[in-house]
Design an enzyme around this catalytic site. Structure first.
Site, PDB file in Angstrom:
ATOM      1  N   ALA A 169       9.413  18.003   0.947  1.00 11.31           N
ATOM      2  CA  ALA A 169      10.484  17.065   1.290  1.00 11.31           C
ATOM      3  C   ALA A 169      10.357  15.826   0.415  1.00 11.31           C
ATOM      4  O   ALA A 169       9.557  15.794  -0.519  1.00 11.31           O
ATOM      5  CB  ALA A 169      10.406  16.710   2.774  1.00 11.31           C
ATOM      6  N   SER A 170      11.134  14.813   0.728  1.00 12.99           N
ATOM      7  CA  SER A 170      11.168  13.623  -0.126  1.00 12.99           C
ATOM      8  C   SER A 170       9.853  12.862  -0.100  1.00 12.99           C
ATOM      9  O   SER A 170       9.443  12.283  -1.112  1.00 12.99           O
ATOM     10  CB  SER A 170      12.301  12.695   0.314  1.00 12.99           C
ATOM     11  OG  SER A 170      12.128  12.327   1.670  1.00 12.99           O
ATOM     12  N   LEU A 171       9.160  12.872   1.039  1.00 14.58           N
ATOM     13  CA  LEU A 171       7.954  12.065   1.187  1.00 14.58           C
ATOM     14  C   LEU A 171       6.666  12.862   1.083  1.00 14.58           C
ATOM     15  O   LEU A 171       5.612  12.290   0.772  1.00 14.58           O
ATOM     16  CB  LEU A 171       7.969  11.339   2.541  1.00 14.58           C
ATOM     17  CG  LEU A 171       9.194  10.489   2.870  1.00 14.58           C
ATOM     18  CD1 LEU A 171       9.013   9.806   4.218  1.00 14.58           C
ATOM     19  CD2 LEU A 171       9.451   9.459   1.778  1.00 14.58           C
ATOM     20  N   ALA A 172       6.730  14.153   1.349  1.00  9.16           N
ATOM     21  CA  ALA A 172       5.490  14.931   1.433  1.00  9.16           C
ATOM     22  C   ALA A 172       5.790  16.414   1.263  1.00  9.16           C
ATOM     23  O   ALA A 172       6.945  16.828   1.178  1.00  9.16           O
ATOM     24  CB  ALA A 172       4.816  14.686   2.779  1.00  9.16           C
ATOM     25  N   GLN A 173       4.702  17.202   1.218  1.00  8.75           N
ATOM     26  CA  GLN A 173       4.838  18.656   1.194  1.00  8.75           C
ATOM     27  C   GLN A 173       3.822  19.254   2.157  1.00  8.75           C
ATOM     28  O   GLN A 173       2.839  18.609   2.535  1.00  8.75           O
ATOM     29  CB  GLN A 173       4.649  19.206  -0.215  1.00  8.75           C
ATOM     30  CG  GLN A 173       3.308  18.942  -0.845  1.00  8.75           C
ATOM     31  CD  GLN A 173       3.330  19.255  -2.348  1.00  8.75           C
ATOM     32  OE1 GLN A 173       4.209  18.832  -3.079  1.00  8.75           O
ATOM     33  NE2 GLN A 173       2.325  20.007  -2.804  1.00  8.75           N
ATOM     34  N   LYS A 188       0.300  18.431   6.148  1.00  2.14           N
ATOM     35  CA  LYS A 188       1.345  17.660   5.473  1.00  2.14           C
ATOM     36  C   LYS A 188       0.680  16.602   4.607  1.00  2.14           C
ATOM     37  O   LYS A 188      -0.041  15.742   5.114  1.00  2.14           O
ATOM     38  CB  LYS A 188       2.256  17.019   6.530  1.00  2.14           C
ATOM     39  CG  LYS A 188       3.452  16.266   5.977  1.00  2.14           C
ATOM     40  CD  LYS A 188       4.337  15.785   7.128  1.00  2.14           C
ATOM     41  CE  LYS A 188       5.544  15.008   6.636  1.00  2.14           C
ATOM     42  NZ  LYS A 188       6.414  14.581   7.752  1.00  2.14           N
ATOM     43  N   ASP A 325      16.276  12.580  12.888  1.00  2.00           N
ATOM     44  CA  ASP A 325      16.429  13.417  11.690  1.00  2.00           C
ATOM     45  C   ASP A 325      16.466  14.899  12.081  1.00  2.00           C
ATOM     46  O   ASP A 325      15.694  15.712  11.558  1.00  2.00           O
ATOM     47  CB  ASP A 325      15.273  13.141  10.731  1.00  2.00           C
ATOM     48  CG  ASP A 325      15.585  13.567   9.298  1.00  2.00           C
ATOM     49  OD1 ASP A 325      16.779  13.774   8.990  1.00  2.00           O
ATOM     50  OD2 ASP A 325      14.651  13.691   8.492  1.00  2.00           O
TER      51      ASP A 325
END
Length: 535
Positions: A169-173, A188, A325
């Site tokens: 995702a935008s902040l982490a994987q 994460k 979200d």
């Protein structure tokens, strides 16, 4: 061509002016860094990212200015050209987000969920790309983060650790791993560049948006930057996310025990979690919009739709602590553990909530009035609709428009007493974004509390999930919202009872409401039966 020559040099003037201002804001941010290595990295990365932003913003602004020049407001030619400019500009913005990454991806995701606030070309482009094509960190970068946060390489901290992420995702994987005691977990890991450039990115984006607003007053998306600036630091703190997931489940057990067993959040492994690494229970399940996998589980999409509606209605109207979200990737479905099948062989669903980084708390006043507004909307109570819209600042002139955005229905349908008055028969039935609405949207955004803007975004995510599940107008969801919002309003009234007469009055109102919802439910069944016969 003379017009072209006069406009495009101005484009570069604004681009360079914005870049210079942005560099000043970024430099101030960099100067506050205590880490020399980080400061050096910022000094090389930020100017490049800022220049891309400045050029893209100026190009988009003047594409509109030049392409639409001289075209009559209501002409077919202007509509056609504006669509082309929207499409080109959305692609430019998409390219910028992917090149700069990080906070820009997060901003792009927000844009993708604002169907009624930005042109559809932008929302569609961002939605299709930002959620499914997020960049990934290399395994070396993942190792750096894990070692710094947990004190060892992934292979040392975990018995097994898959170097290939299952999601990004935008902040982490997220990586699949196994603990030394054999538990399968999801790990994460925050992208390394997020904390390095986030502060400088916010400063520069804010300068560019303010600059564009100064040159083009109708372009006012400063609220979006403010919102991401406020929420992103919370999302970047994974311990905050872990605490949110615990509070969410505690709320269901305390305040909504009747559905608590049907909601689940992965267990947190606190000893293996920090602000940048979050280790949690690995959950097998189908994504909420994956109809094929859901049917293989023996679960009916209609049952999931009801559960999703009930879950978020309870959060908004009773808990006042809302997961903001809820797009499809953050909602998994599995069969209720140890749950029995119905006499028709249908298994009961359990909704698994993921990504608890973005929550919003509603104070009692906001929560109660928001519940009262939705109760009024479902019951088509015109006076109550107006009263509660006014409490949020919509005003005499915009309260009807506010309800249209909330329900995606024109005002005439909002106040129609028919049982299916809020069902969306055609997703294009109400096109909120358009030249005739732009000033109203801008003014409404200025007036509404920001927490209500997030509730509107949450509504849109849930509407999208519901449409994916049922692929037809959803009437039951609004009935659930009406019931839960009414229960919340009645409970609040009971908390202020001071006399036996008031208590009896509230009880009678509850009985009346329950009878009304029962009639609506029966009417809904009859309506659905008739529609099924006509297919």
């Amino acid at each position: 061509m003379a017009v072209r020559r006069s406009l495009w040099p101005s484009k570069w003037k604004i681009a360079f002016a914005a870049t210079a201002l942005g560099c000043g804001a970024a430099a101030a941010t960099i100067a506050n860094s205590d880490d020399p290595a980080t400061s050096l990295k910022l000094c090389t990365a930020v100017p490049v990212r800022l220049f891309r932003l400045s050029v893209t913003a100026a190009t988009i602004a003047f594409d509109y200015e030049y392409s639409l020049m001289g075209l009559p407001e209501d002409s077919d030619e202007r509509v056609r050209v504006k669509h082309e400019v929207h499409t080109r500009s959305a692609r430019r913005l998409e390219e910028l987000c992917f090149k700069n990454g990080g906070i820009y991806i997060k901003l792009g995701q927000h844009v993708g969920q604002l169907d009624y606030l930005v042109p559809l070309e932008y929302a569609k482009t961002m939605r299709e790309s930002m959620l499914n094509r997020c960049p990934t960190s290399t395994y070396d970068q993942v190792c750096q983060v894990v070692k710094k946060e947990l004190g060892g390489a992934p292979e040392e901290i975990f018995e097994e650790f898959d170097p290939v992420p299952i999601a990004s995702a935008s902040l982490a994987q997220v990586h699949v791993a196994r603990t030394h005691d054999g538990q399968k977990v999801a790990v994460k890991v925050q992208h390394t560049h997020m904390t390095d450039t986030a502060a400088a990115d916010f400063a520069t984006v804010e300068v560019i948006v303010n600059t564009l607003h100064r040159f083009f007053p109708s372009f006012d998306y400063r609220w979006l930057v403010d919102e991401v600036r406020e929420t992103s630091p919370k999302e970047l703190d994974f311990l905050n996310e872990a605490k949110n997931s615990v509070q969410c489940m505690d709320n269901f057990r305390r305040l909504s025990p009747h559905i608590a067993d049907y909601i689940y959040a992965p267990t947190i492994y606190w000893s293996l979690s920090t602000t940048k690494v979050l280790t949690m229970e690995f959950i097998e399940g189908a994504q909420v919009n994956d109809l094929k996998s859901i049917k293989k589980l023996g679960i009916q999409p209609h049952d999931i739709s009801k559960l999703v509606s009930q879950t978020f209605a309870e959060m908004m109207f009773k808990h006042g602590f809302v997961h903001c979200d809820p797009h499809a990737a953050n909602l998994l479905v599995r069969a209720l553990p140890l749950g029995r099948s119905s006499i028709f062989g249908r298994r009961k669903p359990q909704l698994v909530l993921l990504d608890h980084g973005l929550y919003k708390e509603l104070d009692t006043y906001t929560r109660t009035n928001y519940a009262a507004l939705w109760k009024a909307l479902v019951l088509a109570d015109v006076s109550a609709i107006k009263e509660n819209c006014m409490k949020f600042g919509a005003g005499e002139d915009l309260y009807a428009f506010f309800t249209s955005i909330l329900t995606m229905k024109p005002w005439e349908r909002v106040i129609d007493p028919a049982v299916d008055h809020l069902a969306i028969h055609d997703l294009s039935e109400l096109q909120i974004y358009g030249p005739e609405y732009f000033s109203q949207v801008t003014e409404l955004l200025r007036r509404l509390p920001r927490v209500i803007l997030l509730m509107m975004k949450t509504n849109d995510c849930l509407r999208s999930v519901d449409n994916a599940l049922l692929q037809r107008p959803s009437l039951g969801s609004f009935l659930i919202i009406g019931r839960v919002s009414s229960e919340a309003v009645m409970k609040e009234k009971l908390s202020h009872v001071k006399s036996l007469f008031s208590l009896i009055s509230i009880w009678l109102e509850e009985i009346s409401l329950e009878a009304r919802f029962l009639i609506m439910q029966v009417a809904l069944w009859v309506l659905q039966f008739r529609k099924s016969l006509s297919l």
